[in-house]
Design a protein around this motif. Structure first.
Motif, PDB file in Angstrom:
ATOM      1  N   THR A 118       0.931  -1.072  -0.097  1.00  0.00           N
ATOM      2  CA  THR A 118      -0.023  -0.463   0.201  1.00  0.00           C
ATOM      3  C   THR A 118       0.640   1.261   0.217  1.00  0.00           C
ATOM      4  N   PHE A 119       2.128   1.484   0.416  1.00  0.00           N
ATOM      5  CA  PHE A 119       3.110   2.421   0.701  1.00  0.00           C
ATOM      6  C   PHE A 119       3.971   2.466  -0.769  1.00  0.00           C
ATOM      7  N   TYR A 120       4.072   1.615  -1.469  1.00  0.00           N
ATOM      8  CA  TYR A 120       4.460   1.551  -2.592  1.00  0.00           C
ATOM      9  C   TYR A 120       3.062   2.241  -3.302  1.00  0.00           C
ATOM     10  N   ASP A 121       1.813   1.425  -3.340  1.00  0.00           N
ATOM     11  CA  ASP A 121       0.922   1.892  -4.503  1.00  0.00           C
ATOM     12  C   ASP A 121       0.645   3.830  -4.489  1.00  0.00           C
ATOM     13  N   HIS A 122       0.431   4.104  -3.509  1.00  0.00           N
ATOM     14  CA  HIS A 122       0.008   4.650  -3.104  1.00  0.00           C
ATOM     15  C   HIS A 122       1.623   6.781  -2.998  1.00  0.00           C
ATOM     16  N   PHE A 123       2.302   6.025  -2.650  1.00  0.00           N
ATOM     17  CA  PHE A 123       3.800   6.912  -3.496  1.00  0.00           C
ATOM     18  C   PHE A 123       3.813   7.369  -1.877  1.00  0.00           C
ATOM     19  N   ALA A 124       3.518   6.818  -1.006  1.00  0.00           N
ATOM     20  CA  ALA A 124       3.739   7.262   0.637  1.00  0.00           C
ATOM     21  C   ALA A 124       5.187   6.900   1.164  1.00  0.00           C
ATOM     22  N   ALA A 125       6.029   6.544   0.769  1.00  0.00           N
ATOM     23  CA  ALA A 125       7.198   7.033   0.900  1.00  0.00           C
ATOM     24  C   ALA A 125       8.169   8.355   0.407  1.00  0.00           C
ATOM     25  N   GLN A 126       9.033   9.074   0.579  1.00  0.00           N
ATOM     26  CA  GLN A 126       9.162   9.659   0.001  1.00  0.00           C
ATOM     27  C   GLN A 126      10.694   9.353  -0.006  1.00  0.00           C
ATOM     28  N   CYS A 127      11.479  10.485   0.926  1.00  0.00           N
ATOM     29  CA  CYS A 127      12.648  10.185   0.959  1.00  0.00           C
ATOM     30  C   CYS A 127      13.096   8.461   1.457  1.00  0.00           C
ATOM     31  N   GLY A 128      11.910   7.705   2.730  1.00  0.00           N
ATOM     32  CA  GLY A 128      12.552   7.204   2.545  1.00  0.00           C
ATOM     33  C   GLY A 128      12.476   6.799   4.754  1.00  0.00           C
ATOM     34  N   TYR A 129      13.054   7.940   4.677  1.00  0.00           N
ATOM     35  CA  TYR A 129      13.535   7.430   6.339  1.00  0.00           C
ATOM     36  C   TYR A 129      12.343   7.162   7.347  1.00  0.00           C
ATOM     37  N   CYS A 130      11.475   7.461   7.466  1.00  0.00           N
ATOM     38  CA  CYS A 130      10.086   7.462   8.397  1.00  0.00           C
ATOM     39  C   CYS A 130       9.381   5.584   7.772  1.00  0.00           C
ATOM     40  N   SER A 131       9.635   4.980   6.535  1.00  0.00           N
ATOM     41  CA  SER A 131       8.451   4.435   6.102  1.00  0.00           C
ATOM     42  C   SER A 131       8.605   3.093   7.071  1.00  0.00           C
TER      43      SER A 131
END
Length: 94
Positions: free
Chosen positions: A41-54
């Motif tokens: 879901t994070f991947y599909d909805h572009f929820a990770a920007q820099c990835g630091y908090c993902s």
């Protein structure tokens, strides 16, 4: 990371304190070929920007959904509030 199903600040927890405990990390819930539904879901909805908090966001969300599959917006906000994001200038979420 989850220790016995509870979100834990892995950067502040001495390794000796998790001896004999059930430890789950982001790598333990899915694989590159079979992502966990939250990872997907994070991947599909572009929820990770820099990835630091993902990683922390996904693991906190997993702990919440394991306890309560239908959380309210307030419960979601409470579960994620301990995560920091570099994209927000380290402003706590939410």
């Amino acid at each position: 990371m989850l220790v016995n199903g509870e979100p834990t600040l892995s950067c502040l927890l001495p390794l000796a304190l998790v001896d004999g405990q059930a430890v789950t990390t982001l790598e333990g819930i899915g694989s590159p070929n079979h992502l966990h539904p939250l990872q997907q879901t994070f991947y599909d909805h572009f929820a990770a920007q820099c990835g630091y908090c993902s990683s922390g966001m996904i693991m906190a969300a997993k702990a919440l959904l394991d306890r309560n599959p239908q959380p309210s917006r307030a419960e979601i906000a409470s579960a994620l509030c301990g995560n920091l994001c570099r994209c927000t200038g380290y402003t706590p979420i939410p």
